[in-house]
Scaffold this active site. Structure first.
Site, PDB file in Angstrom:
ATOM      1  N   CYS A 145       0.857  -1.197   0.000  1.00 15.25           N
ATOM      2  CA  CYS A 145       0.000   0.000   0.000  1.00 15.25           C
ATOM      3  C   CYS A 145       0.885   1.235   0.000  1.00 15.25           C
ATOM      4  CB  CYS A 145      -0.985  -0.022   1.157  1.00 15.25           C
ATOM      5  SG  CYS A 145      -0.299   0.443   2.737  1.00 15.25           S
ATOM      6  N   ASN A 146       0.274   2.364   0.201  1.00 14.47           N
ATOM      7  CA  ASN A 146       1.005   3.619   0.107  1.00 14.47           C
ATOM      8  C   ASN A 146       2.161   3.692   1.100  1.00 14.47           C
ATOM      9  OD1 ASN A 146       1.374   6.121  -1.142  1.00 14.47           O
ATOM     10  ND2 ASN A 146       0.360   7.151   0.533  1.00 14.47           N
TER      11      ASN A 146
END
Length: 98
Positions: free
Chosen positions: A8-9
């Site tokens: 994810c980010n």
């Protein structure tokens, strides 16, 4: 055993999800989470990648760079932190590409 990497980010909210999924897996899978900037350093032993919905636009790049099956996590299930549902989806996806 299925080894899943969540990308994810930054790896924060997905870290919570990974812990919940690990508990749901009851030994049938391992799940860890990392930020998109670090995932290439964590591919050893990984069977598949789950991509956080916030970086779904990078799915193709992640597939190409990792040479692993990868799929975006369902946005609604991610928002609810539905570890069981996401784990079930992941297993079904992996069985379909095997």
């Amino acid at each position: 055993m299925l080894n899943i990497l969540i990308v994810c980010n930054a790896g924060m909210s997905s870290g919570i999800l990974a812990r919940k999924m690990q508990e749901e897996a009851k030994g049938e899978a391992t799940v860890k989470a990392v930020g998109v900037g670090d995932y290439l350093d964590h591919l050893e032993g990984i069977d598949m990648i789950l991509v956080g919905p916030q970086i779904r636009f990078q799915l193709k790049e992640i597939r190409e760079n990792s040479n692993l099956p990868a799929v975006t996590i369902n946005l609604a299930k991610y928002g609810l932190m539905d570890a069981k549902g996401i784990l079930e989806d992941s297993i079904q996806f992996y069985k379909g590409v095997k």
